[in-house]
Design an enzyme around this catalytic site. Structure first.
Site, PDB file in Angstrom:
ATOM      1  N   THR A  71      49.606  -8.134  91.001  1.00 23.81           N
ATOM      2  CA  THR A  71      50.414  -7.872  89.812  1.00 23.81           C
ATOM      3  C   THR A  71      49.844  -6.620  89.157  1.00 23.81           C
ATOM      4  O   THR A  71      48.699  -6.618  88.706  1.00 23.81           O
ATOM      5  CB  THR A  71      50.364  -9.050  88.821  1.00 23.81           C
ATOM      6  OG1 THR A  71      50.781 -10.227  89.502  1.00 23.81           O
ATOM      7  CG2 THR A  71      51.280  -8.784  87.639  1.00 23.81           C
ATOM      8  N   LYS A  88      58.248  -8.958  88.120  1.00 20.03           N
ATOM      9  CA  LYS A  88      57.078  -9.788  87.835  1.00 20.03           C
ATOM     10  C   LYS A  88      56.739  -9.771  86.337  1.00 20.03           C
ATOM     11  O   LYS A  88      56.315 -10.774  85.765  1.00 20.03           O
ATOM     12  CB  LYS A  88      55.890  -9.310  88.676  1.00 20.03           C
ATOM     13  CG  LYS A  88      54.576  -9.995  88.392  1.00 20.03           C
ATOM     14  CD  LYS A  88      54.527 -11.452  88.844  1.00 20.03           C
ATOM     15  CE  LYS A  88      53.189 -12.088  88.457  1.00 20.03           C
ATOM     16  NZ  LYS A  88      53.041 -13.468  88.877  1.00 20.03           N
ATOM     17  N   LYS A 135      45.827  -8.912  81.395  1.00 19.67           N
ATOM     18  CA  LYS A 135      46.199  -7.658  82.072  1.00 19.67           C
ATOM     19  C   LYS A 135      47.728  -7.570  82.218  1.00 19.67           C
ATOM     20  O   LYS A 135      48.346  -6.549  81.891  1.00 19.67           O
ATOM     21  CB  LYS A 135      45.505  -7.633  83.445  1.00 19.67           C
ATOM     22  CG  LYS A 135      45.931  -6.550  84.409  1.00 19.67           C
ATOM     23  CD  LYS A 135      46.696  -7.031  85.637  1.00 19.67           C
ATOM     24  CE  LYS A 135      46.204  -8.204  86.395  1.00 19.67           C
ATOM     25  NZ  LYS A 135      47.083  -8.682  87.446  1.00 19.67           N
TER      26      LYS A 135
END
Ligand code: NAP
Length: 296
Positions: free
Chosen positions: A100, A175, A243
């Site tokens: 990701t 995502k 993150k």
């Protein structure tokens, strides 16, 4: 076409990667593996994978190379560094980043690959450690349709839901949409349990009702039982979720949209990390509610 029997490079054998690579071995692919910490690749090497000292070495003779590392900085190093994949791969080798990471970086790496005849796909996943173990990941892909078609059967070994969402970066944007939804679902799961306990209910019994109705979500079904059991092991690291939320917020600002729910979730998770929870699983958010410390 990356068919069983062909050589696949695999970089990043952590919580997710070790299971995903294991499924590729089960399916008959020949693996060349690299990981920053060599010991974490040992179980795969014991099963026949070839250890490689650098990401570039993992690309030798490979039809495709899969990466699932931690952060955008890791992706940049693995792809664009001096021992990296873009420089080392033969033209036509398909590089697939399942980390990701940032959509903008995905576009940059795609362009670097295109300049030397190496197609790069961004293909992040959802489904957690459980989905990786059970080969039930959802895989969201961005990149060129021909490159996607050549590796789609390889991706399907790791999960049944594989969708080309658009051009370079589209997998990462999808995502981000996924993570924004999970951010709300995690707050929902914590607050449902905190409320049930404050009301004097048996929270496990409450879960048998609410996971069977319209409140259910993957987060509620999979993480609420871990919250109640006091199991805060990763799973999905708090530091990785932070993150992801920071990337999603940066993108949302560039697109000039406000996402106040995401901002709230990020604040809560940053508070958890400040209290030592960065290496816990994301279900540890519940600890803030247990301490009655979630007031904003
Ligand atoms: P992880 O356990 O930390 O695995 C990442 C692996 O990549 C580690 O083994 C790490 O090496 C290795 N690595 C990092 N940088 C590297 C580099 N420059 N060169 C070589 N190897 C490198 O994390 P994870 O849970 O598997 O997650 C991986 C990615 O998938 C993250 O981006 C995460 O956000 C995403 N993701 C995770 C989940 C989940 O539920 N866990 C679900 C969906 C997506 P070391 O062994 O030295 O640390």
């Amino acid at each position: 076409m990356a068919a069983p029997g062909s050589i696949i490079g695999f970089v990043g054998t952590g919580v997710m990667g070790r299971s995903m690579a294991g499924h590729l071995l089960d399916a008959g692919y020949r693996l060349r593996v690299h990981n920053r910490t060599r010991e974490k690749a040992a179980p795969l090497v014991d099963r026949g994978a070839v250890w490689c000292e650098t990401p570039g070495q993992a690309a030798e003779g490979a039809a495709a190379v899969i990466t699932i590392v931690g952060y955008p900085a890791d992706v940049e190093q693995v792809y664009l560094g001096s021992d990296g994949l873009v420089a080392a791969s033969a033209p036509g080798t398909v590089l697939i980043d399942m980390t990701t990471s940032s959509p903008v970086l995905a576009q940059r790496v795609h362009a670097a690959g295109a300049a030397v005849g190496v197609p790069v796909l961004d293909a992040p996943v959802s489904g957690g450690d459980v989905g990786a173990r059970e080969a039930r990941l959802t895989i969201m892909v961005g990149g060129d349709p021909a490159a996607f078609a050549s590796v789609e059967p390889l991706l399907r070994v790791m999960g049944p839901n594989v969708v080309l969402q658009g051009g370079p970066g589209a997998g990462q944007h999808t995502k981000m949409s996924n993570q924004i939804s999970i951010a709300g679902a995690m707050i929902g799961a914590c607050e449902a349990l905190a409320y049930a306990e404050a009301a004097g209910l048996d929270p496990e019994k409450v879960l048998t009702s609410i996971t069977a109705g319209s409140a259910n979500s993957w987060s509620l079904a999979n993480y609420a039982p871990r919250m109640l059991a006091g199991d805060f092991a990763p799973g999905f690291y708090v530091k990785h979720f932070i993150k992801d939320m920071r990337i999603a917020l940066e993108c949302s600002r560039e697109m000039a949209i406000d996402l106040p729910g995401l901002e709230l979730a990020l604040r809560l998770y940053e508070r958890l990390a400040e209290r030592g929870g960065a290496d816990s699983g994301t279900q540890a958010l519940y600890l803030l509610y247990k301490e009655h410390a979630a007031r904003l």
